[in-house]
Write an enzyme that holds these catalytic residues in place. Structure first.
Site, PDB file in Angstrom:
ATOM      1  N   HIS A 193     -40.336-116.121  69.425  1.00 53.88           N
ATOM      2  CA  HIS A 193     -39.466-115.190  68.940  1.00 53.88           C
ATOM      3  C   HIS A 193     -39.308-113.997  69.827  1.00 53.88           C
ATOM      4  CE1 HIS A 193     -40.846-117.298  65.064  1.00 53.88           C
ATOM      5  NE2 HIS A 193     -39.521-117.506  64.808  1.00 53.88           N
ATOM      6  N   MET A 250     -37.512-116.417  60.151  1.00 54.95           N
ATOM      7  CA  MET A 250     -37.925-116.305  58.895  1.00 54.95           C
ATOM      8  C   MET A 250     -39.394-115.740  58.881  1.00 54.95           C
ATOM      9  SD  MET A 250     -36.737-119.954  56.967  1.00 54.95           S
ATOM     10  CE  MET A 250     -37.738-121.086  57.670  1.00 54.95           C
ATOM     11  N   SER A 257     -44.030-121.497  63.937  1.00 56.06           N
ATOM     12  CA  SER A 257     -44.914-120.714  62.815  1.00 56.06           C
ATOM     13  C   SER A 257     -45.849-121.572  62.258  1.00 56.06           C
ATOM     14  CB  SER A 257     -43.754-120.126  62.015  1.00 56.06           C
ATOM     15  OG  SER A 257     -42.885-119.371  62.698  1.00 56.06           O
ATOM     16  N   ALA A 282     -43.207-114.612  60.383  1.00 53.58           N
ATOM     17  CA  ALA A 282     -44.307-115.254  61.119  1.00 53.58           C
ATOM     18  C   ALA A 282     -44.079-115.298  62.914  1.00 53.58           C
ATOM     19  CB  ALA A 282     -44.490-116.515  60.540  1.00 53.58           C
ATOM     20  N   GLY A 331     -33.332-120.725  69.348  1.00 53.20           N
ATOM     21  CA  GLY A 331     -34.223-121.405  70.380  1.00 53.20           C
ATOM     22  C   GLY A 331     -33.694-122.988  70.343  1.00 53.20           C
ATOM     23  N   LYS A 353     -35.741-125.208  70.870  1.00 55.03           N
ATOM     24  CA  LYS A 353     -36.814-126.257  70.156  1.00 55.03           C
ATOM     25  C   LYS A 353     -36.086-126.812  68.911  1.00 55.03           C
ATOM     26  CE  LYS A 353     -40.824-126.130  67.544  1.00 55.03           C
ATOM     27  NZ  LYS A 353     -40.163-125.667  66.213  1.00 55.03           N
TER      28      LYS A 353
HETATM   29  O1  PAF Z   1     -34.836-121.232  62.881  1.00 57.26           O
HETATM   30  C1  PAF Z   1     -35.109-120.355  61.795  1.00 57.26           C
HETATM   31  O2  PAF Z   1     -35.989-119.610  61.898  1.00 57.26           O
HETATM   32  C2  PAF Z   1     -34.375-120.718  60.643  1.00 57.26           C
HETATM   33  O3  PAF Z   1     -33.704-121.821  60.277  1.00 57.26           O
HETATM   34  C3  PAF Z   1     -32.902-119.558  60.666  1.00 57.26           C
HETATM   35  C4  PAF Z   1     -32.080-119.783  61.696  1.00 57.26           C
HETATM   36  C5  PAF Z   1     -33.586-118.253  60.759  1.00 57.26           C
HETATM   37  C6  PAF Z   1     -32.409-119.705  59.355  1.00 57.26           C
HETATM   38  O4  PAF Z   1     -33.055-119.534  58.086  1.00 57.26           O
END
Ligand code: PAF
Length: 252
Positions: free
Chosen positions: A37, A30, A185, A32, A146, A148
């Site tokens: 990441h 999403m 984030s 940020a 992840g 987490k």
């Molecule tokens: O973990 C995330 O960032 C979100 O839940 C995902 C998997 C991108 C779905 O919107």
């Protein structure tokens, strides 16, 4: 690195001769983006010939509109972080992903209603629905998640098995700051004081002899605790500090 904001643009690239027959790794986010990441992107880069990142703040997984409004959006920094690892970024508008207005959705009726699901009603319906759409659109060979978000990972794995989706879900270890706080984030919303206190959260999960003891310790330290629970050899917790909600888990 190609940036696709229209699905048609992305589908043309995915079907082009430059991508034909090559392995595709996918990191859904999403935005940020942070070093956690980056670790997923680096792993995807090492294991695939093409790498796709999605940046989509999925409205259906936010049960609280204020939380959605506050979610950090850092597009320029995200693109800069992704650049060395990624061949394409998919960043569609919400309308492109919900042409049905969210009338169709994926629901898991057991684990999805517990822990995070109990505290954030509808959250996992939104997560599973968007992940299914993303996998359908991206058509990756491997998708990286992840550890987490333990419950999210379990539910995505379960959905992939239940719906016979042709993709490998690759779990990746949680990336932590030097003091043990899992990267998230949401951490950027912590004041310096709250950030210092936040490091006590993973420490309590790791060192308390029982889940109940961890919960007592966290409350005594000033956290508002949603839950601490042991499951399948993992201790899971969710707390609030100065209005910022943090989740984490440690292996027992
Ligand atoms: O973990 C995330 O960032 C979100 O839940 C995902 C998997 C991108 C779905 O919107």
């Amino acid at each position: 690195m190609k940036i696709c904001t229209h699905l048609a643009e992305w589908r043309a690239l995915r079907g082009s001769p430059e991508w034909a027959g090559l392995s595709v790794g996918f990191v859904p986010t999403m935005g940020a983006l942070h070093a956690g990441h980056e670790a997923l992107l680096a792993r995807a880069r090492a294991e695939n010939e093409r790498v796709v990142l999605s940046v989509f703040v999925n409205p259906t997984q936010f049960n609280d509109p204020a939380d959605l409004a506050r979610y950090p959006r850092t597009w320029d920094a995200d693109v800069a972080l992704a650049h060395p690892y990624v061949d394409a970024v998919l960043a569609p508008p919400a309308e492109a992903f919900y042409p049905d207005g969210y009338r169709y959705r994926v629901t898991e009726n057991s684990l999805g209603t517990q822990l995070e699901g109990a505290h954030r009603p509808g959250h996992f319906d939104g997560v599973l629905t968007v992940v299914l759409k993303l996998l359908n659109v991206v058509q990756p060979h491997r998708a990286y998640f992840g550890e987490k978000d333990w419950q999210q990972l379990e539910l995505v794995r379960g959905m992939v098995a239940a719906l016979l989706l042709p993709v490998d879900i690759v779990p990746c270890p949680t990336t932590r700051d030097a003091d043990g706080l899992a990267l998230s984030s949401r951490n950027r919303r912590l004041s310096p004081q709250a950030r210092t206190l936040a490091a006590a959260f993973p420490r309590a999960l790791r060192t308390a002899p029982t889940a109940a003891a961890a919960l007592t310790t966290l409350r005594a330290q000033g956290f508002a605790v949603d839950y601490v629970e042991d499951r399948d050899g993992v201790r899971l917790g969710a707390v609030h500090v100065e209005g910022v909600r943090l989740i984490d888990n440690v292996r027992l």
